[in-house]
Design a protein around this motif. Sequence first.
Motif, short mmCIF file in Angstrom:
data_model
loop_
_atom_site.label_atom_id
_atom_site.label_comp_id
_atom_site.label_asym_id
_atom_site.label_seq_id
_atom_site.Cartn_x
_atom_site.Cartn_y
_atom_site.Cartn_z
N LEU A 41 -2.00 -4.34 -11.79
CA LEU A 41 -3.02 -3.62 -11.48
C LEU A 41 -3.62 -3.68 -10.01
CD1 LEU A 41 -4.85 -0.97 -12.60
CD2 LEU A 41 -6.31 -2.91 -13.49
N LEU A 42 -4.31 -4.84 -9.98
CA LEU A 42 -4.90 -5.64 -9.05
C LEU A 42 -4.09 -5.30 -7.39
CD1 LEU A 42 -6.67 -8.42 -10.54
CD2 LEU A 42 -7.73 -6.55 -9.78
N ALA A 43 -2.62 -5.55 -7.97
CA ALA A 43 -1.90 -5.57 -6.59
C ALA A 43 -1.57 -3.91 -6.27
CB ALA A 43 -0.76 -6.27 -6.74
N GLY A 44 -2.08 -2.96 -7.01
CA GLY A 44 -1.60 -1.74 -7.06
C GLY A 44 -0.17 -1.33 -7.12
N ILE A 45 0.54 -1.96 -8.03
CA ILE A 45 1.94 -1.60 -8.50
C ILE A 45 1.87 -1.58 -9.82
CG2 ILE A 45 2.97 -3.01 -6.55
CD1 ILE A 45 3.46 -5.31 -8.37
N SER A 46 2.83 -0.86 -10.36
CA SER A 46 3.00 -0.41 -11.95
C SER A 46 3.39 -2.01 -12.72
CB SER A 46 4.11 0.35 -12.18
OG SER A 46 5.53 0.02 -11.77
N SER A 47 2.91 -2.04 -13.99
CA SER A 47 3.27 -3.05 -14.70
C SER A 47 4.80 -3.34 -14.92
CB SER A 47 2.67 -3.00 -16.01
OG SER A 47 1.23 -3.04 -15.91
N ASP A 48 5.34 -1.85 -15.02
CA ASP A 48 6.99 -1.98 -14.95
C ASP A 48 7.59 -2.77 -13.93
OD1 ASP A 48 9.37 -1.26 -16.48
OD2 ASP A 48 9.84 -0.32 -15.00
N TYR A 49 6.96 -2.36 -12.86
CA TYR A 49 7.92 -2.90 -11.57
C TYR A 49 7.60 -4.23 -11.36
CZ TYR A 49 8.88 -3.38 -6.42
OH TYR A 49 9.54 -3.94 -5.50
N TYR A 50 6.18 -4.81 -11.74
CA TYR A 50 5.82 -6.24 -11.69
C TYR A 50 7.02 -6.92 -12.52
CZ TYR A 50 3.88 -10.81 -11.85
OH TYR A 50 3.78 -12.20 -11.70
N MET A 51 6.99 -6.44 -13.85
CA MET A 51 7.85 -7.16 -14.79
C MET A 51 9.38 -7.41 -14.19
SD MET A 51 8.06 -8.36 -17.82
CE MET A 51 6.90 -7.58 -19.03
N ARG A 52 9.77 -6.18 -13.58
CA ARG A 52 11.15 -6.50 -13.03
C ARG A 52 11.24 -7.71 -11.91
NH1 ARG A 52 11.11 -0.58 -12.53
NH2 ARG A 52 11.40 -0.70 -10.14
N LEU A 53 10.04 -7.64 -11.27
CA LEU A 53 9.87 -8.65 -10.07
C LEU A 53 10.24 -10.01 -10.76
CD1 LEU A 53 7.42 -7.41 -7.48
CD2 LEU A 53 10.34 -7.62 -7.26
N GLU A 54 9.24 -10.24 -11.85
CA GLU A 54 9.17 -11.75 -12.42
C GLU A 54 10.50 -12.04 -13.12
OE1 GLU A 54 6.13 -13.26 -15.62
OE2 GLU A 54 5.15 -13.03 -13.43
N GLN A 55 11.11 -11.04 -13.75
CA GLN A 55 12.28 -11.28 -14.68
C GLN A 55 13.31 -11.06 -13.54
OE1 GLN A 55 12.10 -8.32 -17.86
NE2 GLN A 55 10.47 -9.46 -19.03
N ASP A 56 13.48 -11.06 -12.28
CA ASP A 56 14.58 -11.34 -11.50
C ASP A 56 15.46 -9.98 -11.62
OD1 ASP A 56 15.91 -12.38 -9.48
OD2 ASP A 56 17.42 -13.32 -10.68
N ARG A 57 14.78 -8.77 -12.02
CA ARG A 57 15.61 -7.54 -12.10
C ARG A 57 15.46 -6.65 -10.75
NH1 ARG A 57 14.16 -4.25 -16.03
NH2 ARG A 57 11.90 -5.43 -16.77
N ASP A 58 14.69 -7.07 -9.87
CA ASP A 58 14.42 -6.45 -8.53
C ASP A 58 14.08 -7.50 -7.66
OD1 ASP A 58 13.37 -5.23 -6.32
OD2 ASP A 58 12.82 -3.48 -7.67
N GLN A 59 15.19 -7.76 -6.71
CA GLN A 59 14.91 -8.79 -5.61
C GLN A 59 14.60 -8.42 -4.35
OE1 GLN A 59 18.65 -10.82 -5.80
NE2 GLN A 59 18.34 -11.61 -8.23
N ASN A 60 14.22 -7.17 -3.95
CA ASN A 60 13.98 -6.62 -2.96
C ASN A 60 12.63 -5.97 -2.73
OD1 ASN A 60 16.94 -7.12 -1.41
ND2 ASN A 60 17.13 -6.12 -3.46
N PRO A 61 11.63 -6.58 -3.16
CA PRO A 61 10.14 -6.05 -3.12
C PRO A 61 9.94 -5.75 -1.51
CG PRO A 61 10.07 -8.13 -3.59
CD PRO A 61 11.38 -7.82 -3.62
N SER A 62 9.16 -4.68 -1.02
CA SER A 62 8.72 -4.59 0.11
C SER A 62 7.72 -5.78 0.87
CB SER A 62 8.00 -3.27 0.25
OG SER A 62 6.90 -3.16 -0.24
#
Length: 272
Positions: A41-62
């Motif tokens: 919330l504080l970073a302005g992204i969705s909880s689901d997207y952050y979860m994907r980052l932390e769980q290594d399901r998205d390795q290409n954040p901007s």
Amino acid sequence: MDNLLGDYLRARRQLVSPEDVGLPAGGRRRVRGLRREELALLAGISSDYYMRLEQDRDQNPSAQVLDALARVLGLDDDATNHLHSLTAPAPAATTAVGPAPVVPPSIAELIGTWPATPAYVQDRLTNVLAANAIATALSPRYAPGHNLLREVFLDPAEQDFRVDWDEMTADGVGGLRASLGRDVGDPAATELVTELSAKSERFHELRSRHDIKPRTGHLARFRHPAAGPLDLHSDKLTLPGPDALSLVVFHAVPGSRHAETLASLANLVDSN
């Protein structure tokens, strides 16, 4: 496969309290630090997207997403750059042991001409490769063949020798992580980290924080068994070449009591 980005985000998230970012503590919390949804919330992204980052399901954040996360996590420039580096392509994995680093002969000759200026050369894992006589008089652990991280965490005498042992150990672990970056496949680094994690609770605790602390210079405070208290400025200079070697040089403030003590130590070396 190592989840470098997720591990780093999780470790840093656990070090930020709700009060640090203007959120109410909210009574008992089941997790240390921020919840995933609070950071998102504080970073302005969705909880689901952050979860994907932390769980290594998205390795290409901007870059913008990484900068927003760094802002909320309170990362400094070095830590933010490290965060960005964790999304870069990983270096090729290797299990082979490469050739031993070679200290440039001119550097070894140069520090040998400094009778009253302690100096040594180390690699990125803090293995001492060369040292002058006054450095080994300052501490025998500065002699070639010693690993300074291993010494400072596993030799009880180091806590007596180093007045700033707590700070030095924290900076040492942060410096090691900064020097390795994404290169987690180095067999020698893996062996050192595994050993220290198993034998030193302090190292294990500091390693879990994922601090990034490149060190170029600091004030080192010693209790020398013969010379007594000795405060020396320490500067680390990167040497050119492929081996990531550093020249570490100590000096005392001219005219100070510590300069006199260092001169006395140099005279003791000369007399021997």
